[in-house]
Design an enzyme around this catalytic site. Structure first.
Site: not given
Ligand code: SAM
Length: 449
Positions: A256, A259, A262, A277, A323, A376
């Site tokens: 994942c 953009p 990480k 992704d 993520d 997040c």
């Protein structure tokens, strides 16, 4: 909420009037969010406005969403019969005009006049242009008194505020709600020499290694952008990849990934990265970002929930970072529309997706290797609860507690169980713009050797 149609069916009266196009775009962007069909930022993608008008439209729309709770409460109070039905874009026009009057350094008269013009230019709103004029004048005349009556947590939807109170206690919920009322700083992750870049850009080096600037102009104009010296990444978003420790020479999968914040961190630290992704469009941005930064990664377009992972998973990795897609309630400071476009139901849906994703991770990590899971989100179902379930079902993984040194010693960001839990109210500073960080969750787990 019904979706007001844009653009107005008739060109607004006074087309070409300075500032009108910016107001029309701001109202359109807000209408898109309230109609539940568009992220705020997407409204500006194809806009053909001059840079100044575009920046103004963004600013108006941003503050409209950041203070939507306050503005909505005031409009409810002043529109005695409620928002007129079938009034097209009237609601978005009123919200964006009120935002200018209450929170921006724009002459009130201009805000009112342009809102009335926008209303007159639309078939359905035009009958209410007089009402718009009257309400906005009342807001302008009584702003201090009107604002004083609004509770400080008004800009956080009540379902979310209740959750935060239950999860973190009333005082922390209040501090998070207050933090989200403030337009945040710009945070950068720097490839090398963070202290030097902090000085060059007139910013501050945070204890976590990020560079923080009070800047709200175009990013591309900043020194070092073209040269690829840094990328934009909230200080909290930069922490999960740091939990992998020294990755130089290691094979790391970033799942994942787009953009690519990480991916860039791990590549800059000397790892061989596979960035996966499912969104080709978002991966294109990742590719552009890596090119500007002169960093390399193997980029794979794939659904990590698909049955066949062989395309990119030739052998297990030294480290995996997941993520996962999430409710993003930790990013409301930067994306205030998130607060108003999500509901409690969304949290259950993403938590289920995260559970399925985590369930596939075990086989991707080498014995002795690390798995970092992060989101997040401020919601514990998307964080602590996922990890508890994963560890229960995967006895060959053990939590490797996050240590204060891993995160530059920032206070209050490690849970009693050893997981990372940043909050918008952390990193306090006398200047509210320089305070705070996104709400992030991360857990580090090691596969037994
Ligand atoms: C939180 S964002 C990732 C942000 C990124 N890691 C960074 O630091 O810049 C979540 C990403 O998950 C991707 N995604 C969602 N479902 C996926 C799936 N089933 N397989 C692969 N990627 C997925 C989305 O396209 C999105 O880019």
């Amino acid at each position: 909420m019904s979706k007001p149609p844009f653009p107005p069916r008739h060109p607004p009266a006074g087309r070409g009037v300075p500032g009108l196009a910016a107001r029309a775009l701001a109202a359109k962007a807000v209408a898109g969010v309230l109609g539940q069909d568009q992220a705020l930022e997407d409204a500006f993608d194809d806009a053909s406005l001059e840079a100044r008008d575009l920046a103004l439209a963004r600013m108006i729309a941003g503050v409209s969403m950041r203070r939507y709770g306050t503005i909505g409460t005031l409009l409810e109070k002043l529109l005695v019969k409620g928002m007129p039905r079938k009034s097209g874009p009237l609601e978005a026009i009123l919200i964006t005009a009120a935002a200018q009057i209450l929170f921006l350094d724009v002459p009130d008269r201009a805000a009112v006049d342009l809102a009335v013009r926008l209303a007159r230019g639309d078939d359905r709103a035009q009958a209410f242009s007089g009402l718009a004029n009257a309400v906005l004048r009342k807001i302008s005349a009584g702003k201090e008194e009107l604002l004083a009556a609004i509770p400080p947590e008004a800009d956080t939807p009540s379902w979310l505020y209740k959750r935060w109170s239950a999860q973190y206690g009333e005082a922390t919920a209040a501090a998070m709600a207050a933090a989200q009322r403030v337009e945040p700083s710009l945070d950068l992750t720097v490839k090398a020499d963070a202290a030097g870049w902090a000085e060059r850009l007139g910013g501050r080096l945070l204890p976590t290694g990020s560079v923080r600037l009070a800047h709200n102009g175009p990013i591309r104009a900043l020194e070092g952008y073209e040269a690829g010296a840094w990328w934009v990444q909230d200080a909290a978003a930069a922490l999960p990849a740091r939990l992998l420790g020294d990755v130089a020479g290691r094979r790391v999968a970033d799942l994942c990934a787009a953009p690519g914040g990480k991916t860039a961190q791990v590549a800059a630290a000397g790892a061989t990265v596979t960035a996966v992704d499912r969104s080709a469009a978002r991966l294109q941005r990742l590719g552009e970002n890596l090119k500007r930064l002169d960093l390399k990664a193997e980029v794979v377009t794939a659904d990590i929930l698909a049955n066949d992972l062989q395309a990119w998973k030739a052998e297990p990795f030294d480290a995996v970072i997941l993520d996962a897609p999430c409710s993003a309630t930790g990013t409301i400071r930067r994306h205030p529309d998130v607060a108003w476009s999500k509901s409690a139901r969304d949290i259950g849906a993403v938590a289920d997706l995260q559970r399925r994703m985590l369930g596939r991770m075990a086989g991707l990590v080498k014995p002795g290797g690390l798995l970092v899971y992060c989101t997040c989100s401020l919601e514990q179902e998307e964080g602590e609860a996922q990890i508890a379930r994963f560890l229960e079902g995967n006895a060959d993984f053990a939590l490797e507690p996050v240590l204060s040194d891993d995160i530059g010693g920032i206070e209050g960001a490690i849970t009693p169980g050893g997981m990372l839990r940043t909050l918008p109210s952390l990193l306090p500073d006398p200047d509210p713009v320089m305070a705070g960080m996104d709400g992030f969750f991360a857990a580090r787990m090691r596969r037994k050797g």
